[in-house]
Enzyme design. Structure first.
Site, PDB file in Angstrom:
ATOM      1  N   VAL A  98       1.098  -0.817   0.168  1.00  0.00           N
ATOM      2  CA  VAL A  98       0.327  -0.122  -0.146  1.00  0.00           C
ATOM      3  C   VAL A  98       0.785   1.073  -0.059  1.00  0.00           C
ATOM      4  O   VAL A  98       0.593   2.400  -0.636  1.00  0.00           O
ATOM      5  CB  VAL A  98      -1.112   0.239   1.579  1.00  0.00           C
ATOM      6  N   PRO A 142      10.214  -0.534   9.836  1.00  0.00           N
ATOM      7  CA  PRO A 142      11.616  -1.176   9.442  1.00  0.00           C
ATOM      8  C   PRO A 142      12.067  -2.299   8.529  1.00  0.00           C
ATOM      9  O   PRO A 142      13.039  -2.813   7.919  1.00  0.00           O
ATOM     10  CB  PRO A 142      11.469  -2.546  10.546  1.00  0.00           C
ATOM     11  N   ASP A 172      -7.002   3.109   4.121  1.00  0.00           N
ATOM     12  CA  ASP A 172      -8.374   1.657   4.028  1.00  0.00           C
ATOM     13  C   ASP A 172      -8.840   2.089   5.316  1.00  0.00           C
ATOM     14  O   ASP A 172     -10.107   0.962   6.023  1.00  0.00           O
ATOM     15  CB  ASP A 172      -7.487   0.598   4.299  1.00  0.00           C
TER      16      ASP A 172
END
Length: 253
Positions: free
Chosen positions: A28, A48, A137
């Site tokens: 995303v 990370p 989302d």
């Protein structure tokens, strides 16, 4: 206030040469970065781990900064500098403020991580700093949405469903693209732009009447021809008729 009034579509020109923060390094986030690059944003990515697509864009030098670590609160002020003074209200001070806004603040913050609790925390931390934020989302936690964008040359058309149906937005965008399949709409836009330049040479006045005359002539002239006709019209012939309107397309040819 309705949902459509509460939120805006992703403003394609807004991030131009401005800092944008992306928190997250997955698919995303990679998709968000693709859109931001098209808007010429200076993108900082913090996560990370990084999706291969993000790593590829990093290797090509397309990203402003990539930091492989967890997000911390101070990241929202990562590039912050002392606020410039506004005392003289002259062009030099305005220029300094414009540069400060470009260099010191995140224009947008995009969060794309699989942690709804942390995402919500980041959202409200952004709001306290007056930053526009999009939580992937989660429509209620979005100040703007990403729409489906049709691009051809200088023409950009965005379709947004305010987060309700991204797939439908893409289908509508494709329909719009099909409208221009039989001619080059980018040439249409280019010719209109060049005609405006020629018009400013013909009438270079800066008084209100000159500006009004140019606007009225340009509006009426633009409406004379179809999109397809504008794609191959000789704009040098068109401008010769100013301040009168040019003839029909068939007579102009």
């Amino acid at each position: 206030m309705s949902e459509s009034e509460q939120h805006s579509e992703f403003p394609e020109i807004l991030p131009n040469d401005r800092h944008v923060l992306v928190v997250g390094g997955g698919e995303v986030a990679a998709s968000r970065i693709y859109h931001l690059l098209n808007a010429n944003a200076k993108i900082t990515v913090i996560s990370p781990t990084m999706n291969p697509e993000i790593e590829y864009r990093e290797s090509k030098g397309l990203l402003y900064s990539v930091q492989r670590r967890q997000f911390v609160d101070s990241d929202l002020s990562l590039y912050e500098k002392p606020t410039p003074k506004l005392e003289k209200f002259d062009e030099e001070e305005y220029k300094n403020i414009d540069q400060y806004l470009k260099d010191s603040r995140f224009e947008l913050v995009l969060v794309a991580i699989d942690d709804p609790i942390e995402s919500k925390k980041i959202y409200y931390k952004c709001k306290l700093k007056g930053l526009n934020v999009n939580i992937a989302d989660v429509p209620p936690l979005c100040d703007f949405y990403f729409g489906a964008i049709f691009r051809k040359g200088d023409l950009q058309v965005m379709v947004s469903t305010n987060g309700r149906g991204p797939r439908m937005a893409r289908l509508i965008k494709d329909k719009i693209g099909n409208l221009f399949s039989d001619y080059e709409i980018d040439k249409t836009i280019g010719n209109i732009g060049e005609l405006r330049k020629l018009l400013r040479i013909k009438n270079s006045g800066t008084d209100n009447q000159s500006i009004q005359d140019r606007m009225e002539w340009m509006t009426k002239t633009t409406d004379l021809y179809t999109f397809k006709q504008w794609s191959d019209v000789d704009i040098h012939k068109v401008i010769e008729y100013y301040p009168n309107l040019p003839p029909k397309y068939e007579d102009l040819k």
